[in-house]
Scaffold this motif. Structure first.
Motif, mmCIF file in Angstrom:
data_model
loop_
_atom_site.group_PDB
_atom_site.id
_atom_site.type_symbol
_atom_site.label_atom_id
_atom_site.label_comp_id
_atom_site.label_asym_id
_atom_site.label_seq_id
_atom_site.Cartn_x
_atom_site.Cartn_y
_atom_site.Cartn_z
ATOM 1 N N VAL A 196 16.367 -22.476 -16.372
ATOM 2 C CA VAL A 196 17.788 -22.492 -16.015
ATOM 3 C C VAL A 196 18.532 -23.552 -16.820
ATOM 4 O O VAL A 196 19.652 -23.317 -17.326
ATOM 5 N N GLN B 166 19.148 -22.277 -20.243
ATOM 6 C CA GLN B 166 20.233 -21.305 -20.262
ATOM 7 C C GLN B 166 21.595 -21.987 -20.161
ATOM 8 O O GLN B 166 22.569 -21.549 -20.781
ATOM 9 N N LEU B 167 21.654 -23.076 -19.380
ATOM 10 C CA LEU B 167 22.927 -23.790 -19.245
ATOM 11 C C LEU B 167 23.350 -24.448 -20.553
ATOM 12 O O LEU B 167 24.523 -24.802 -20.729
ATOM 13 N N GLN C 177 28.996 -17.024 -15.255
ATOM 14 C CA GLN C 177 27.546 -17.167 -15.448
ATOM 15 C C GLN C 177 27.115 -18.620 -15.248
ATOM 16 O O GLN C 177 26.085 -18.888 -14.632
ATOM 17 N N ARG C 178 27.932 -19.552 -15.780
ATOM 18 C CA ARG C 178 27.572 -20.966 -15.637
ATOM 19 C C ARG C 178 27.602 -21.391 -14.176
ATOM 20 O O ARG C 178 26.741 -22.132 -13.706
ATOM 21 N N ASP D 79 27.091 -19.427 -11.565
ATOM 22 C CA ASP D 79 25.943 -18.831 -10.889
ATOM 23 C C ASP D 79 24.661 -19.600 -11.187
ATOM 24 O O ASP D 79 23.842 -19.854 -10.288
ATOM 25 N N LEU D 80 24.487 -19.992 -12.458
ATOM 26 C CA LEU D 80 23.279 -20.732 -12.821
ATOM 27 C C LEU D 80 23.278 -22.129 -12.212
ATOM 28 O O LEU D 80 22.220 -22.672 -11.889
ATOM 29 N N ASP D 81 24.475 -22.713 -12.061
ATOM 30 C CA ASP D 81 24.539 -24.017 -11.395
ATOM 31 C C ASP D 81 24.069 -23.903 -9.945
ATOM 32 O O ASP D 81 23.389 -24.795 -9.417
ATOM 33 N N VAL E 37 21.934 -21.617 -8.849
ATOM 34 C CA VAL E 37 20.487 -21.433 -8.922
ATOM 35 C C VAL E 37 19.790 -22.772 -9.140
ATOM 36 O O VAL E 37 18.777 -23.085 -8.490
ATOM 37 N N LYS E 38 20.345 -23.582 -10.023
ATOM 38 C CA LYS E 38 19.742 -24.890 -10.313
ATOM 39 C C LYS E 38 19.781 -25.789 -9.073
ATOM 40 O O LYS E 38 18.773 -26.425 -8.713
#
Length: 357
Positions: free
Chosen positions: A185, A188-189, A197-198, A200-202, A204-205
């Motif tokens: 993750v 990907q960031l 997307q950023r 959503d990944l934040d 997830v992180k």
């Protein structure tokens, strides 16, 4: 000659009477010792019937003297002990050797069971023929209970060690793939992403780090039991902490159409020193319960100042919701382990102490 013989005969008679008197005295002394002994002692005939017993035997077996006189050894034993007792008496009768430390379960007159221990010896008549048995009886119930408690204690300690080893092993196995997820993750960031997307990944992180902290805290069970649990002292931003924590639960609240927000009073400082991982676990648990039992409306996390000293600050975290609440008769029960009271958290608070950086 006859006078001498007569004197000798009289001397022999006197000696015999003296010996008989000494024997009676010895037997009487023995009887007194046996009758007043705290250890049970009884004698049986070859059929197992009581022919003599002391007061301690009556106390251990729970029978009055006039009741015990009509009983036999087998009447006193629990069914599971009778076979073992019978075999012990048969061995003593066959070999003439004393059977020591024969454990069995006695059933008292009132039905209560006692663990007892006997030493069984063979009695013989004047011609050396077996005439019965002498038995010393000791109540070992308390000793058996102590031994059982010790075995239970050792078993519990072994189970605790096994649990600790299992938790350590499982925590390690779960951390390994989770660290890989966090690493990917973060990679990907570092690439070109859309704002959605950023974001959503934040999430997830943040969720992965929250799960990792929980997994790490699984090991705290053993630390708590050993009295070695210590809070971390880490610099962190309260606003950033709450923002990340609320975002973890945002999707769950959104799916139910709930508003999820937090509010920090102006006098509360942002830079703190404390254990954010454990604080996050508390906040997430309270927010999760609030969302679970709220069908419409909002869930609000409010942080207020309770007390402040030069090197320490006390904050109050309050989670309020518009859910079903907790009935008054359940409000004390819900704070006990593993008891939710069948209702939601209506207003739950946590007030850990936090130091200023």
């Amino acid at each position: 000659m006859f006078a001498i013989f007569g004197s000798h005969a009289q001397y022999t008679i006197n000696q015999r009477k003296t010996a008989e008197a000494a024997l009676r005295e010895s037997e009487e002394r023995f009887r007194l010792i046996i009758e007043n002994s705290p250890v049970g002692y009884f004698e049986l005939d070859l059929k197992g019937k009581f022919v003599f017993f002391n007061e301690a035997t009556c106390g251990i077996l729970g029978y009055a003297a006039h009741e015990l006189g009509s009983k036999g050894q087998s009447d006193m034993a629990e069914a599971s002990s009778r076979s073992r007792l019978g075999e012990s008496f048969e061995r003593v009768l066959a070999s003439g050797e004393t059977a020591k430390s024969v454990d069995w379960v006695a059933v008292r007159r009132d039905g209560a069971k006692r663990f007892v221990e006997s030493s069984i010896s063979l009695l013989k008549d004047r011609k050396g023929r077996p005439s019965g048995f002498s038995v010393f009886l000791r109540d070992i119930t308390e000793r058996k209970r102590s031994e059982a408690l010790m075995r239970a204690k050792l078993a519990a300690e072994a189970a605790s060690r096994t649990k600790g080893e299992f938790l350590a092993s499982m925590s390690h196995e779960i951390r390994t793939p989770l660290n890989a997820i966090i690493g990917l993750v973060e990679l990907q960031l570092g690439t070109d992403l859309t704002p959605e997307q950023r974001e959503d990944l934040d999430v997830v992180k943040s969720s992965a780090y929250a799960l990792l902290s929980i997994i790490n805290n699984v090991l705290d069970f053993s630390k708590i039991e050993a009295g070695k649990l210590e809070l971390e002292k880490t610099h962190f931003s309260l606003e950033t902490f709450l923002d990340e924590s609320i975002r973890i639960m945002a999707m769950k609240a959104h799916l139910k159409g709930l508003e999820l927000a937090y509010r920090i009073d102006p006098e509360v400082p942002d830079r703190l020193v404390g254990d954010p991982n454990r604080l996050r676990q508390v906040v997430l648990n309270l927010v999760d319960n609030a969302i679970k039992f709220t069908e419409r409306g909002e869930v609000i996390v409010h942080v207020s100042l309770r007390a402040q000293a030069p090197a320490e600050i006390r904050l109050q975290f309050t989670v309020t919701d518009t859910g079903i609440g907790v009935p008054p008769d359940k409000q004390q029960r819900i704070f006990k382990p593993y008891d939710q009271g069948g209702a939601a958290w209506h207003d739950a608070t946590a007030a850990p102490g936090w130091g200023l950086p």
